[in-house]
Design a protein around this motif. Structure first.
Motif, mmCIF file in Angstrom:
data_model
loop_
_atom_site.group_PDB
_atom_site.id
_atom_site.type_symbol
_atom_site.label_atom_id
_atom_site.label_comp_id
_atom_site.label_asym_id
_atom_site.label_seq_id
_atom_site.Cartn_x
_atom_site.Cartn_y
_atom_site.Cartn_z
ATOM 1 N N ASP A 122 -33.019 114.511 43.675
ATOM 2 C CA ASP A 122 -33.192 115.745 42.902
ATOM 3 C C ASP A 122 -31.924 116.116 42.126
ATOM 4 O OD1 ASP A 122 -34.274 118.013 41.790
ATOM 5 O OD2 ASP A 122 -34.625 119.039 43.696
ATOM 6 N N TRP A 123 -31.571 115.238 41.180
ATOM 7 C CA TRP A 123 -30.370 115.405 40.377
ATOM 8 C C TRP A 123 -30.301 116.777 39.697
ATOM 9 C CZ3 TRP A 123 -30.199 116.479 35.201
ATOM 10 C CH2 TRP A 123 -31.417 116.417 34.521
ATOM 11 N N LYS A 124 -31.435 117.277 39.263
ATOM 12 C CA LYS A 124 -31.449 118.552 38.542
ATOM 13 C C LYS A 124 -30.989 119.701 39.444
ATOM 14 C CE LYS A 124 -32.619 121.328 35.107
ATOM 15 N NZ LYS A 124 -31.564 122.304 35.133
ATOM 16 N N LYS A 125 -31.489 119.715 40.661
ATOM 17 C CA LYS A 125 -31.091 120.751 41.621
ATOM 18 C C LYS A 125 -29.593 120.643 41.930
ATOM 19 C CE LYS A 125 -32.099 122.503 46.230
ATOM 20 N NZ LYS A 125 -31.917 121.954 47.543
ATOM 21 N N GLU B 246 -23.197 126.016 39.041
ATOM 22 C CA GLU B 246 -23.091 127.387 39.533
ATOM 23 C C GLU B 246 -21.795 127.571 40.322
ATOM 24 O OE1 GLU B 246 -25.390 130.461 42.545
ATOM 25 O OE2 GLU B 246 -26.576 128.868 41.597
ATOM 26 N N LYS B 247 -21.481 126.629 41.213
ATOM 27 C CA LYS B 247 -20.244 126.716 42.013
ATOM 28 C C LYS B 247 -18.999 126.585 41.132
ATOM 29 C CE LYS B 247 -22.069 123.735 45.157
ATOM 30 N NZ LYS B 247 -22.088 122.779 46.267
ATOM 31 N N ALA B 248 -19.028 125.648 40.183
ATOM 32 C CA ALA B 248 -17.872 125.440 39.307
ATOM 33 C C ALA B 248 -17.640 126.657 38.410
ATOM 34 C CB ALA B 248 -18.063 124.181 38.476
ATOM 35 N N ASN B 249 -18.709 127.208 37.875
ATOM 36 C CA ASN B 249 -18.565 128.396 37.024
ATOM 37 C C ASN B 249 -18.073 129.588 37.824
ATOM 38 O OD1 ASN B 249 -19.270 127.175 34.592
ATOM 39 N ND2 ASN B 249 -21.455 127.484 34.960
ATOM 40 N N LYS B 250 -18.532 129.709 39.055
ATOM 41 C CA LYS B 250 -18.062 130.799 39.928
ATOM 42 C C LYS B 250 -16.563 130.667 40.193
ATOM 43 C CE LYS B 250 -19.245 133.132 44.233
ATOM 44 N NZ LYS B 250 -20.124 133.149 45.403
#
Length: 177
Positions: free
Chosen positions: A148-151, A158-162
C-alpha cells in the motif's frame, strides 16, 4: 536531495523495508542535505541514518559505501542517480572498456515516481532497459502495491510536513539566492 530522501524512505518502506537506513552520496550539496535532514530529524521526523564504513563514519557516504550497499537509501540528485542506475545495470553488457554496456540487464529500473499527493504509481524504466530490468520493475511495482505505497506515502509526507519539511525546503531555496 532532501525531497529525494523522503521519496526514498517511502519507496523502501513500500517495498517492505520497515526501518530503512539513509545515507547521502558525497556529491555537491551533500553537506546542505545533511544539515537539512538532521534538522528534520530534530523536529521529530524519524530518519534512521546509516553510518559510513570509513573510519571517520558519518552519514555522508563515499564510494565504498555505494559499492557495499551501506545504506538502504543512497540520497543523491536525480542526474547522479540516473548515472548510477545506468552504470550498475549495464556494466555486464556488450561494449568495450571505453563505451560501457549496450543495454541495462540488471536491476529494477529507476524506481517509482513518488510525490506528495500522487495518486498513481508510475514505474520508471528507460529505452535502454532490457527484459530482465522490465521484469524487475514489474516485481518492484507488485511489492509497492502489496504494501500500500499510497498509504505509506501519505503517512510519510504528513510526518515530514509536521516536522517542518516545507520550511526547511524554503530555507534551502532562499539560501541559494
Amino acid at each position: 536531495m532532501v525531497k529525494n530522501a523522503i521519496y526514498g524512505i517511502i519507496a523502501a518502506k513500500a517495498d517492505g523495508v520497515e526501518n530503512p537506513t539513509v545515507g547521502i552520496a558525497n556529491i555537491d550539496g551533500a553537506r546542505q542535505t545533511e544539515k537539512a535532514l538532521l534538522k528534520l530529524a530534530e523536529n521529530g521526523y524519524d530518519i534512521n541514518f546509516a553510518e559510513s564504513v570509513r573510519a571517520d563514519g558519518g552519514i555522508v557516504m563515499r564510494g565504498n559505501d555505494l559499492l557495499g550497499g551501506t545504506p538502504d537509501i543512497m540520497v543523491m540528485d536525480s542526474l547522479t542517480g540516473n548515472l548510477m542506475t545506468k552504470i550498475f545495470s549495464a556494466y555486464t553488457t556488450g561494449g568495450s572498456y571505453t563505451t560501457g554496456g549496450n543495454y541495462e540487464s540488471l536491476g529494477f529500473g529507476y524506481g517509482p515516481g513518488v510525490g506528495e499527493g500522487y495518486d498513481r504509481l508510475i514505474m520508471i524504466v528507460s529505452r535502454a532497459s532490457g527484459a530482465p530490468v522490465i521484469a524487475g520493475a514489474m516485481e518492484y511495482a507488485t511489492n509497492l502495491i502489496r504494501h500500500d505505497w499510497k498509504k505509506i506515502a501519505d503517512e510519510e509526507f504528513e510526518k515530514a510536513n509536521k516536522a517542518g519539511l516545507k520550511d526547511i525546503i524554503n530555507e534551502l531555496k532562499s539560501a541559494g539566492k
